[in-house]
Design a protein around this motif. Structure first.
Motif, PDB file in Angstrom:
ATOM      1  N   GLY A 788       0.788  -1.227   0.000  1.00 26.56           N
ATOM      2  CA  GLY A 788       0.000   0.000   0.000  1.00 26.56           C
ATOM      3  C   GLY A 788       0.818   1.273   0.000  1.00 26.56           C
ATOM      4  O   GLY A 788       0.348   2.329   0.426  1.00 26.56           O
ATOM      5  N   MET A 789       2.064   1.217  -0.499  1.00 24.17           N
ATOM      6  CA  MET A 789       2.867   2.432  -0.642  1.00 24.17           C
ATOM      7  C   MET A 789       2.163   3.410  -1.575  1.00 24.17           C
ATOM      8  O   MET A 789       1.355   3.031  -2.405  1.00 24.17           O
ATOM      9  CB  MET A 789       4.235   2.108  -1.245  1.00 24.17           C
ATOM     10  CG  MET A 789       5.153   1.302  -0.369  1.00 24.17           C
ATOM     11  SD  MET A 789       6.675   0.879  -1.262  1.00 24.17           S
ATOM     12  CE  MET A 789       7.353   2.510  -1.588  1.00 24.17           C
ATOM     13  N   GLY A 790       2.525   4.692  -1.446  1.00 23.43           N
ATOM     14  CA  GLY A 790       2.065   5.656  -2.446  1.00 23.43           C
ATOM     15  C   GLY A 790       0.914   6.520  -1.990  1.00 23.43           C
ATOM     16  O   GLY A 790       0.723   6.784  -0.810  1.00 23.43           O
ATOM     17  N   MET A 809      -3.054 -10.189   4.230  1.00 27.30           N
ATOM     18  CA  MET A 809      -1.915 -10.705   4.982  1.00 27.30           C
ATOM     19  C   MET A 809      -0.642 -10.246   4.285  1.00 27.30           C
ATOM     20  O   MET A 809      -0.409 -10.604   3.127  1.00 27.30           O
ATOM     21  CB  MET A 809      -1.975 -12.233   5.057  1.00 27.30           C
ATOM     22  CG  MET A 809      -3.137 -12.745   5.895  1.00 27.30           C
ATOM     23  SD  MET A 809      -3.372 -14.542   5.812  1.00 27.30           S
ATOM     24  CE  MET A 809      -4.325 -14.676   4.314  1.00 27.30           C
ATOM     25  N   ALA A 810       0.155  -9.434   4.959  1.00 26.70           N
ATOM     26  CA  ALA A 810       1.347  -8.863   4.350  1.00 26.70           C
ATOM     27  C   ALA A 810       2.487  -8.859   5.355  1.00 26.70           C
ATOM     28  O   ALA A 810       2.269  -8.956   6.565  1.00 26.70           O
ATOM     29  CB  ALA A 810       1.068  -7.439   3.862  1.00 26.70           C
ATOM     30  N   GLU A 811       3.705  -8.713   4.840  1.00 23.77           N
ATOM     31  CA  GLU A 811       4.859  -8.596   5.736  1.00 23.77           C
ATOM     32  C   GLU A 811       4.828  -7.275   6.497  1.00 23.77           C
ATOM     33  O   GLU A 811       5.193  -7.199   7.669  1.00 23.77           O
ATOM     34  CB  GLU A 811       6.154  -8.737   4.941  1.00 23.77           C
ATOM     35  CG  GLU A 811       6.377 -10.120   4.356  1.00 23.77           C
ATOM     36  CD  GLU A 811       7.622 -10.155   3.496  1.00 23.77           C
ATOM     37  OE1 GLU A 811       8.709  -9.804   4.008  1.00 23.77           O
ATOM     38  OE2 GLU A 811       7.506 -10.533   2.311  1.00 23.77           O
ATOM     39  N   SER A 812       4.417  -6.199   5.805  1.00 26.67           N
ATOM     40  CA  SER A 812       4.257  -4.901   6.457  1.00 26.67           C
ATOM     41  C   SER A 812       3.347  -4.036   5.604  1.00 26.67           C
ATOM     42  O   SER A 812       3.158  -4.281   4.415  1.00 26.67           O
ATOM     43  CB  SER A 812       5.615  -4.198   6.651  1.00 26.67           C
ATOM     44  OG  SER A 812       6.230  -3.936   5.403  1.00 26.67           O
ATOM     45  N   PHE A 813       2.775  -2.998   6.250  1.00 24.47           N
ATOM     46  CA  PHE A 813       1.816  -2.114   5.591  1.00 24.47           C
ATOM     47  C   PHE A 813       2.314  -0.671   5.633  1.00 24.47           C
ATOM     48  O   PHE A 813       2.913  -0.242   6.614  1.00 24.47           O
ATOM     49  CB  PHE A 813       0.450  -2.157   6.293  1.00 24.47           C
ATOM     50  CG  PHE A 813      -0.249  -3.486   6.215  1.00 24.47           C
ATOM     51  CD1 PHE A 813      -1.149  -3.756   5.202  1.00 24.47           C
ATOM     52  CD2 PHE A 813       0.001  -4.471   7.166  1.00 24.47           C
ATOM     53  CE1 PHE A 813      -1.795  -4.972   5.122  1.00 24.47           C
ATOM     54  CE2 PHE A 813      -0.648  -5.693   7.099  1.00 24.47           C
ATOM     55  CZ  PHE A 813      -1.552  -5.949   6.077  1.00 24.47           C
ATOM     56  N   GLU A 814       2.017   0.063   4.570  1.00 23.46           N
ATOM     57  CA  GLU A 814       2.218   1.508   4.607  1.00 23.46           C
ATOM     58  C   GLU A 814       1.106   2.131   5.457  1.00 23.46           C
ATOM     59  O   GLU A 814      -0.029   1.631   5.498  1.00 23.46           O
ATOM     60  CB  GLU A 814       2.216   2.083   3.189  1.00 23.46           C
ATOM     61  CG  GLU A 814       2.849   3.449   3.076  1.00 23.46           C
ATOM     62  CD  GLU A 814       4.374   3.429   3.119  1.00 23.46           C
ATOM     63  OE1 GLU A 814       4.983   4.476   2.880  1.00 23.46           O
ATOM     64  OE2 GLU A 814       4.955   2.367   3.416  1.00 23.46           O
TER      65      GLU A 814
END
Length: 912
Positions: A788-790, A809-814
């Motif tokens: 979810g960068m940007g 499910m993600a390693e990390s989120f923006e």
């Protein structure tokens, strides 16, 4: 303006002051908290002091309590607690791409309120809202004096329905001010006009002074931190709640201090500095943190230079980049035509609160400090895919060539073409036959508030252009050039300084006043270059003075995009390629046959400084911004229809009532397990909101285009995703539709493809989602780092929610995207620390059972049962990224909008 808030003042902070003979003003004095032993102000970063003032002033015993004030006053700079802080901004800033769906949601909320028997008139902004129409203009016409007028005409024709809707909203909602198209970019207009630094509001019969604070539905809202205004980007969903009087809840943010020392060398620009800062802070890791600048180097920077650094906070990952109020702030307010009484108010109030910084002010404490020596800044670019991937100008040619040898999947820079073709012949529209190579420059755009708000870099570009024209140089004929100032003031001072003729001689005519190429509205390439891109695997390049260069954002046919200062944009347009060494290769020869090197054209700092006085003339700002809301006759001529409720039209392809409130009732909701979830999309690292909810033109082969064509929309009128954000039918078909998206379930196809797992059929993502919905199957997304960068695109959360995605499910989120997911009732889960989908042996074919119940707490570990195709079952613990208790309630009620509406209905019932 009269405020709807109360001032409880449980801590006896009420004080008065006078701003140089003006009326008596009241304020919540932080020094009284210090006298009561609750806080030691000198320890706190300035941005935290502003946040503390907002909490003290907003205390009402309900949403903001004494406990919140005490928790904020006890803030420990070295180790901030996870205490929940409610933040009520003074105002909300919208741009039209995110503003239209925000107003659509408010209109839908009114309709739902009426259906449920409530008073729709209660759905109204309770704090001032400014919407600046800046994202809709495309760079269709260029290279002529008629370019701006032609692009504006096309903009009005393409966006007629949207603009009619905004005109209705302007009249239907109290407190909504719309700055019409053709005026500038929201952040530059905010910096030059809207921001007051200190505001006065009538509260319970008293005139109260307070800090001007803002949240905006564009991630670059932190730009205003260069003026000493606390503000950051939020999702449209959170912004709508703030408009309706709901606090934005957040954990107390850690603050990283950036110590700027030294001074910029002659010829170095603020753009070069911000690219260095972006690289440095991304490596440091400041995601979700506040950044505050200090030091002798910070004191030397002008407000436009500071704004350039603050603007790119999202690119270096921070929530804000903040410069406290000081004499530079006061100078800029005067230079931009703010009334003298307002400047005196800012000075007096900041001093009364102990927030007027000077060289003798004690240095606050920070969680960590990063030192950056301005003397080390060199000319540089960033790219070809990410703003944090800095390349010094002297290494640029080698860096581009290395990127051609790296696989496309390589993080940040891989561009390896499919075939190792060396030369690409093309016949240009002027009849000239040329042979192009990888790196040929297709786009050179001076664009974006990041740089067009900064007179120093704009004047530097003009001076370079002027010297180039004097030496007889020309832009290469295959380059699409454009100049898109962020406000009309820029054109005024470029003309006053005599630089516009040189810009135009090189093809940099004004194409419009808006974000344009920076947001992806670069318009089509000339037919000859487009045909070349479509018939070959040439790696075309773009150089722009923007803040983002993610894959597929700038132009579908331009694979390598570099961020650069405006003078470097001009220089590359002259070179015609990024495969170029300015230190050894001449840009051309002059009339005497002498080679012309970039160093001979580059303006000195003294040359730029000699023109700055002419550029920063208060009377120009005063004239341009006087009555700006009604300054556009074409906008004023748009007919306003409708009353309190919007008359939804089923035939509209731009504005539709969204289904967010379907099935809403007043019964209590519960959090329940997610059982049998299937993977709709599996992606790797650095997936941006542009990948999830793309900007730019709607590809004719995309699901969204097929839907619109099926409704009879002509191909030439498909328009852009941004312009159709008010239509959920289009946007769900545009979700995960970026042509550069690599979905590992897409059978090797880029873009909108996935595998419907029960049948193993490769189909479009919206088609697969509809099949899963019919079967009652919940969906999930598997992702890598920085998901979810940007840009703060609300549709990057709304679209997945409407497709049926229940969990990501993600390693990390923006930061902003995580908040948006929760705001739409989607559960963000972080994979175990140090683990990836690969190490967990997840290929996307599994089913997932997420163990949830109504006792969910913020950031708890959640059991996820994973069953593979062979029936083997295992359990993995994942971190729930529901960060605050209010977010738990949002998840329980299906998102923030439904939660707010239910709150209004409960209030109505209580009054009845």
């Amino acid at each position: 303006m009269k405020s709807h808030a109360r001032f409880v003042d449980s801590f006896n902070t009420l004080s008065t002051f006078y701003a140089h003979g003006a009326q008596e003003l009241h304020f919540a004095a932080l020094l009284k908290l210090q006298q009561a032993g609750l806080v030691q102000l000198s320890r706190l970063p300035y941005c935290i002091r502003v946040l503390l003032e907002s909490v003290v002033r907003a205390e009402n015993g309900r949403e903001v309590t004494q406990e919140h004030v005490r928790a904020m006053a006890a803030y420990d700079p070295g180790k901030p607690s996870d205490d929940e802080i409610p933040f009520l901004p003074a105002r909300v800033l919208l741009q039209d791409f995110t503003g239209v769906p925000a107003i659509v949601d408010l209109a839908a909320m009114r309709s739902a309120m009426a259906r449920l028997g409530g008073d729709p008139g209660r759905i109204n902004p309770l704090i001032p809202v400014d919407l600046v129409v800046d994202h809709s203009v495309d760079t269709d016409a260029f290279g002529t004096t008629q370019a701006r007028a032609r692009n504006f005409e096309l903009e009005l024709n393409r966006n007629k329905e949207r603009y009619e809707f905004l005109r209705w909203g302007q009249s239907a909602f109290d407190g909504l001010r719309v700055v019409p198209p053709g005026s500038g970019i929201c952040h530059q207009v905010n910096l030059e006009y809207l921001a007051s630094v200190v505001k006065t509001t009538q509260v319970e019969g008293r005139w109260m002074a307070s800090f001007d604070t803002v949240v905006g539905t564009d991630s670059h809202t932190p730009m205003i931190g260069g003026l000493g205004v606390l503000g950051w980007g939020v999702g449209g969903i959170e912004a709508e709640a703030a408009m309706l009087g709901q606090p934005i809840y957040m954990a107390a943010p850690p603050v990283v201090g950036v110590h700027l020392c030294g001074a910029l060398r002659s010829g170095a620009t603020a753009t070069d500095l911000v690219l260095l800062v972006t690289e440095t802070l991304r490596k440091k890791g400041v995601v979700g943190k506040f950044v505050e600048y200090f030091g002798d180097g910070a004191e030397r920077l002008s407000v436009p230079d500071r704004a350039t650094l603050a603007n790119m906070a999202p690119e270096y990952g921070a929530t804000i980049g903040f410069f406290p109020v000081d004499v530079r702030t006061l100078e800029y307010l005067r230079d931009t035509g703010r009334p003298e009484p307002q400047v005196r108010l800012v000075e007096a109030y900041a001093a009364a609160q102990g927030l007027l910084r000077s060289s003798s002010s004690p240095q606050p404490q920070y969680q960590d400090v990063v030192v950056i020596d301005l003397d080390t800044v060199r000319a540089c670019l960033a790219g070809p895919k990410r703003p944090q991937d800095r390349v010094e100008l002297e290494s640029m040619k080698r860096g581009f060539q290395e990127s051609l040898g790296a696989p496309v999947e390589t993080r940040g820079y891989g561009l390896m073409p499919q075939r190792q073709t060396a030369v690409f012949p093309v016949t240009l529209s002027n009849g000239q036959c040329v042979e192009l190579r990888h790196g040929a420059l297709a786009i050179a755009a001076i664009t974006s508030c990041t740089n067009t708000s900064n007179p120093a870099v704009m004047l530097a570009a003009g001076l370079l252009a002027d010297k180039a024209v004097a030496r007889g140089l020309k832009v290469k004929p295959w380059v699409k050039t454009s100049l898109a100032p962020g406000s009309t003031v820029v054109t005024d001072y470029l003309q006053a300084c005599g630089l516009m003729p040189a810009f135009e001689a090189l093809g940099f005519h004004v194409v419009g006043y808006g974000c344009m190429t920076c947001i992806g509205n670069s318009g089509p390439l000339p037919e000859d270059m487009m045909a070349l891109a479509e018939s070959s695997d040439i790696i075309l390049a773009g150089v722009l003075s923007g803040n983002r260069n993610f894959e597929g954002r700038i132009n579908a046919h331009v694979r390598a995009n570099y961020l650069a200062s405006p003078p470097l944009v001009v220089a590359y347009a002259l070179a015609g390629t990024v495969d170029f060494d300015f230190y050894t290769e001449p840009l051309g020869t002059d009339s005497t046959g002498e080679p012309v090197m970039l160093a001979q054209l580059w303006p000195t700092s003294d040359e730029v400084a000699s023109l700055l006085t002419e550029a920063m003339r208060p009377e120009v700002f005063e004239r341009r911004y006087a009555g700006i809301e009604s300054s556009n006759p074409q906008w004023n001529a748009i007919e306003v229809q409708g009353g309190q409720l919007y008359a939804w039209s089923q035939s509209s392809t731009y504005i539709q009532e969204p289904p967010f409130f379907e099935g809403l009732d007043r019964e209590a909701s519960r959090i329940e397990p997610i059982v049998g979830a299937r993977v709709l999309v599996k992606v790797g690292d650095s997936v941006t909101t542009d990948h999830i909810s793309p900007a730019g033109s709607i590809s004719k082969s995309s699901p969204a285009a097929q839907y619109l064509l099926g409704l009879g929309v002509p191909p030439q009128e498909l328009n852009s995703y941004g312009s159709r954000r008010g239509n959920d039918r289009v946007m769900i078909r545009g979700t995960f539709a970026n042509i550069r998206l690599i979905n590992e379930l897409g059978a090797g196809k880029e873009g909108w493809h996935t595998t419907h797992l029960p049948t193993r059929e490769v189909t479009t993502i919206p088609e697969a989602a509809m099949r899963y919905r019919a079967a009652g199957t919940p969906l999930c997304v598997l992702a890598g780092k920085d998901y979810g960068m940007g840009s703060s695109r609300d549709w990057a959360a709304k679209g997945p929610a409407l497709l049926g995605v229940r969990v990501v499910m993600a390693e990390s989120f923006e930061r902003i995207h995580r908040s948006n997911l929760v705001g739409m009732g989607i559960l963000p889960l972080e994979l175990p620390v140090g683990q990836t989908a690969s190490t967990l042996q997840l290929n996307g074919s599994e089913t997932f059972d997420v163990h949830l119940d109504d006792d969910l707490t913020p950031r708890q570990m959640v059991k996820v049962d994973i069953t593979d195709e062979a029936g083997h079952r295992r359990t993995v613990l994942m971190r729930c990224r529901i960060d605050t208790s209010i977010e738990v309630d949002y998840l329980r009620k299906g998102g923030i909008l439904r939660s707010v509406l239910l709150g209004f209905l409960e209030d109505s019932s209580g009054k009845e």
